[in-house]
Design an enzyme around this catalytic site. Structure first.
Site, PDB file in Angstrom:
ATOM      1  N   GLU A 190     -16.236  -1.791  -4.812  1.00 35.87           N
ATOM      2  CA  GLU A 190     -14.922  -2.435  -4.652  1.00 35.87           C
ATOM      3  C   GLU A 190     -14.989  -3.841  -4.025  1.00 35.87           C
ATOM      4  O   GLU A 190     -14.050  -4.277  -3.363  1.00 35.87           O
ATOM      5  CB  GLU A 190     -13.967  -1.535  -3.832  1.00 35.87           C
TER       6      GLU A 190
ATOM      7  N   GLU B  69     -10.726  14.302   4.907  1.00 32.71           N
ATOM      8  CA  GLU B  69     -11.193  13.847   6.209  1.00 32.71           C
ATOM      9  C   GLU B  69     -11.419  15.085   7.070  1.00 32.71           C
ATOM     10  O   GLU B  69     -10.509  15.868   7.283  1.00 32.71           O
ATOM     11  CB  GLU B  69     -10.100  12.957   6.806  1.00 32.71           C
TER      12      GLU B  69
ATOM     13  N   HIS C 147     -13.726   5.592  11.228  1.00 32.40           N
ATOM     14  CA  HIS C 147     -12.981   4.751  12.157  1.00 32.40           C
ATOM     15  C   HIS C 147     -13.587   4.756  13.550  1.00 32.40           C
ATOM     16  O   HIS C 147     -13.064   4.147  14.463  1.00 32.40           O
ATOM     17  CB  HIS C 147     -11.513   5.178  12.202  1.00 32.40           C
TER      18      HIS C 147
ATOM     19  N   GLU D 190       2.818   9.844   3.704  1.00 33.11           N
ATOM     20  CA  GLU D 190       3.677   8.838   4.337  1.00 33.11           C
ATOM     21  C   GLU D 190       4.955   8.592   3.539  1.00 33.11           C
ATOM     22  O   GLU D 190       6.029   8.384   4.107  1.00 33.11           O
ATOM     23  CB  GLU D 190       2.874   7.535   4.458  1.00 33.11           C
TER      24      GLU D 190
ATOM     25  N   LYS E 223      -1.956 -12.906  14.692  1.00 37.11           N
ATOM     26  CA  LYS E 223      -3.321 -12.456  14.365  1.00 37.11           C
ATOM     27  C   LYS E 223      -4.362 -13.436  14.903  1.00 37.11           C
ATOM     28  O   LYS E 223      -5.330 -13.041  15.553  1.00 37.11           O
ATOM     29  CB  LYS E 223      -3.427 -12.344  12.846  1.00 37.11           C
TER      30      LYS E 223
HETATM   31  N1  GLN Z   1     -11.326   3.934  -2.502  1.00 33.00           N
HETATM   32  C1  GLN Z   1     -10.731   3.376  -1.328  1.00 33.00           C
HETATM   33  C2  GLN Z   1     -11.821   2.807  -0.432  1.00 33.00           C
HETATM   34  O1  GLN Z   1     -12.863   3.351  -0.381  1.00 33.00           O
HETATM   35  C3  GLN Z   1      -9.915   4.379  -0.553  1.00 33.00           C
HETATM   36  C4  GLN Z   1      -9.206   3.748   0.609  1.00 33.00           C
HETATM   37  C5  GLN Z   1      -8.265   4.630   1.371  1.00 33.00           C
HETATM   38  O2  GLN Z   1      -8.343   5.827   1.367  1.00 33.00           O
HETATM   39  N2  GLN Z   1      -7.356   4.067   2.098  1.00 33.00           N
HETATM   40  O3  GLN Z   1     -11.646   1.821   0.224  1.00 33.00           O
END
Ligand code: GLN
Ligand code: ZN
Length: 720
Positions: free
Chosen positions: A450, A630, A659, A571, A18
């Protein structure tokens, strides 16, 4: 017995991988320095292999992704230098990323659209380059069948021609190599008879190069072993840890005399020490069927952290664990095992972490815990009355940009350089700034951002008993990005509320509803190493019970909306469809358990970039009120999957592909919603980004959310 290992992690003991690559991206490391560093890491991998096992590949190192390397090898993309190469990984030509089989590793998806068979040419003989440079190990290649299976942009009609064209390129690459290591994990997927025949044909082509092939399959059993026996290869690698059927087949039908069986017997996907005696016993049984056997790992070792050395884990846990280097040691023990009774140096510590209260609680769960008493159409009416939201409510998925400053504060706190008080103050400041900002932007349902969470699974793992987290147990999820899977070793309980403080603080600052934000149990399990002494369903219900308690605490504190994220639901599904029912049974039940609280509480879920078309019938059995999907990349086309099942609940449309560095205009976003509105009533539609904004910059976040909020106001005007 001989031993053969592969897939050793490339990340380096201190994540040198990394540092070197990101250092280059940031301009602090030259291209030459970066490449030298990666060579050094490759050399280190070879030395580690050599220390423990007889055979191993060379050339598993990559500048970013081994699937993309293969695409460059066959001439699908031209990466004349490292900058062009990285353009495809994270620059102006960024390729789509998706999950590698049922793992959390993401590869770049090669796209064949617009290509002719003749465009496929040997452009980069990476395998030879590595063989010449390092002078040991079997040159590594990803096999043509798997490569094509993982690619997109060709039709059912021409895939076989593409496969044969790829075969020609591989044949050229193999000509001067003598002997190679080829991975074909796609051989364990549900393949058709047609595909098997084509695969066999292409392997005849490869073998006509005169090169000897050691062929590896893993992650599950091979359904067409009988045909595989006829492939012109020297050795066949089979997974005996995740592929029960492999063993059964060999016991019944034997193994070709002229071939070597590379028996994957130490787990590449989980961390529990191997029972050496039992494994040797099994190999001895196998020796009655196969003449020559090499002991190997089952699946590449890069799904494991490098080593348990240096980890500070609960007493007794360390003696149960084997990470990548310890797996090599196990292979050495197995290969050298001389029939003695004891293996004193590899005694497995006895299990601990049993919590009778947790066990009792889960065993008492019944039908009514897994099924909500009030159906959706009644719940939603009560919720509407309570929430009084406008039409087309605008919200986000949870996280907001995590700046360098934030990451530094967290590191400072973890290292004891700042006090817990100072850290909490800092987080609270971020939360209150964000609440204000969301109000200014005109969003309708707010989040706390978060900021206190590094990783959405590790954060919860740290707060629950029965789960350990590691200091340096990094594995790569894509490119240079790593995460540290927690280890679920005991019965799981929640000593105290995990997220309540931040959520209620955010709610105290505003009259708009703040969404409580939880990671669901399927995802916690998928991104952790899970104990194997009880069924996964039991672990899921234990964690689900903890999360359900958290939701109940939210309710007492006045939180009216809760989002449970399950990005790993697709997954985690088994590779073979025939095993899906068993998995989805507990997966769906664990979600319904988690969210089975007051009918007034509006339950949202987010499943990230899961392929909904495949799992739509399972998704509708999850009893949420609102799902955010999405939709930006498909321009809303994804709605078709939901239309097909007459989806009648509410849905948040992801109108911004987070993204992509492009900030979409209100019009771009409107187009997506218009597509959705063709099949879905407007009263059920929410507006939100595709995913969390953790990795975005503030600048683009502000611009995009302004456009998003405009869109929702605009749509609202029309209905009011
Ligand atoms: N609540 C998470 C965020 O907003 C969802 C992340 C995800 O879907 N991988 O980061
Ligand atoms: Zn997401």
């Amino acid at each position: 017995m001989k031993s053969y290992a592969y897939g050793f992690p490339r990340i380096g003991a201190n994540r040198e991988y990394k540092q070197a690559i990101e250092g280059y991206w940031q301009g602090n490391v030259s291209a030459k320095e970066m490449k030298d560093k990666l060579d050094e890491l490759q050399q280190g991998m070879l030395l580690t292999y050599e220390k423990y096992v007889d055979f191993f590949p060379v050339g598993e190192m990559t500048l970013y992704d081994h699937v993309f390397d293969t695409a460059c090898m066959v001439g699908l993309y031209k990466a004349e230098n490292v900058d062009r190469y990285y353009d495809y990984c994270r620059g102006k030509n960024t390729l789509k990323m998706t999950k590698w089989f049922n793992t959390n590793y993401h590869y770049l998806v090669p796209n064949f659209s617009g290509r002719q068979y003749a465009d496929l040419q040997l452009q980069w003989n990476k395998a030879r380059e590595y063989k010449e440079k390092f002078g040991k190990g079997l040159p590594y290649l990803l096999g043509p069948f798997t490569f094509l299976k993982l690619s997109e942009g060709f039709g059912r009609k021409n895939w076989e021609e593409f496969l044969m064209s790829l075969g020609e390129v591989y044949k050229k690459a193999l000509e001067s190599l003598g002997e190679v290591h080829i991975d074909e994990p796609a051989f364990v997927t549900d393949v058709t008879g047609e595909e098997v025949a084509a695969a066999k044909k292409v392997y005849h082509l490869l073998a006509s190069s005169g090169c000897q092939i050691n062929l590896f399959t893993y992650y599950d059993g091979v359904d067409f072993l009988k045909e595989l026996y006829d492939f012109p290869v020297k050795a066949i690698g089979l997974d005996f840890v995740h592929g029960n059927e492999n063993l059964t087949f060999i016991e019944k039908h034997g193994f070709p005399e002229e071939k070597i069986l590379i028996a994957g017997v130490v787990d590449g996907r989980n961390v529990w020490r191997t029972d050496i005696r039992k494994t040797v016993g099994m190999l001895q049984e196998l020796l009655k069927k196969a003449k020559r056997i090499a002991a190997s790992n089952a699946g590449p070792l890069y799904h494991l952290p490098l080593t348990v050395k240096g980890e500070n884990l609960p007493q007794g846990l360390l003696d149960q664990l084997a990470f990548a280097e310890e797996r090599l040691y196990e292979l050495q023990l197995i290969a050298k095992f001389n029939g003695g009774k004891e293996i004193p140096e590899w005694r497995v510590a006895s299990k601990f972490g049993t919590d009778e209260a947790v066990r009792a609680r889960v065993s008492q769960l019944n039908e009514s815990d897994f099924k909500k008493a009030v159906p959706y159409h009644e719940r939603i009416e009560r919720q509407k009355e309570l929430l009084k939201l406008p039409a087309f409510p605008a919200t986000t998925i949870g996280s907001f940009p995590q700046t360098a400053e934030l990451r530094k504060k967290r590191a400072d706190f973890r290292a004891g350089r700042i006090s817990e008080d100072d850290y909490k103050k800092f987080i609270k400041q971020n939360i209150s700034d964000l609440v204000k900002l969301q109000e200014e932007l005109g969003l309708d349902v707010l989040v706390h951002g978060e900021f206190e969470r590094t990783d959405m699974v590790e954060f919860f793992a740290e707060k629950m008993d029965g789960i350990a987290t590691t200091k340096n147990g990094w594995i790569i999820s894509y490119g240079t990005r790593g995460y540290r899977p927690p280890v679920i070793y005991g019965d799981v309980s929640r000593p105290e509320p995990m997220t309540l403080e931040e959520i209620t603080f955010a709610q105290s600052l505003t009259n708009k509803p703040v969404k409580g934000m939880l990671t669901g149990c399927i995802t916690i399990i998928a991104w952790s190493f899970v104990r194997e002494d009880v069924p996964e369903s039991e672990v899921a219900y234990q964690i689900g019970s903890c999360l359900r308690d958290e939701v109940k605490d939210y309710e007492i504190a006045g939180i009216k909306i809760v989002q449970v994220d399950e990005p790993a639901i697709r997954e985690k599904a088994p590779i073979k469809k025939r095993n899906w029912d068993k998995y989805f049974d507990w997966a769906i039940k664990s979600f319904n358990l988690t969210t089975n609280t007051s009918p007034q509480t509006q339950i949202h879920t987010h499943m990230c970039y899961s392929d909904f078309s495949e799992i739509i019938n399972q998704i509708v059995q999850m009893d949420f009120d609102v799902i955010s999907i999405e939709a930006a990349r498909s321009k809303g086309e994804i709605i078709e999957s939901f239309a097909q099942v007459d989806f009648a609940r509410q849905m948040g449309i992801g109108v911004w592909d987070v993204h992509s560095p492009v900030v979409p205009s209100t019009n771009d976003m409107a187009e997506i919603v218009q597509r959705v509105l063709r099949v879905m009533p407007g009263k059920n539609v929410w507006i939100n980004p595709d995913c969390g904004l953790k990795t975005r910059q503030w600048e683009e976040t502000l611009l995009a959310l302004k456009n998003l909020s405009n869109l929702s106001r605009h749509l609202r005007l029309k209905v009011e």
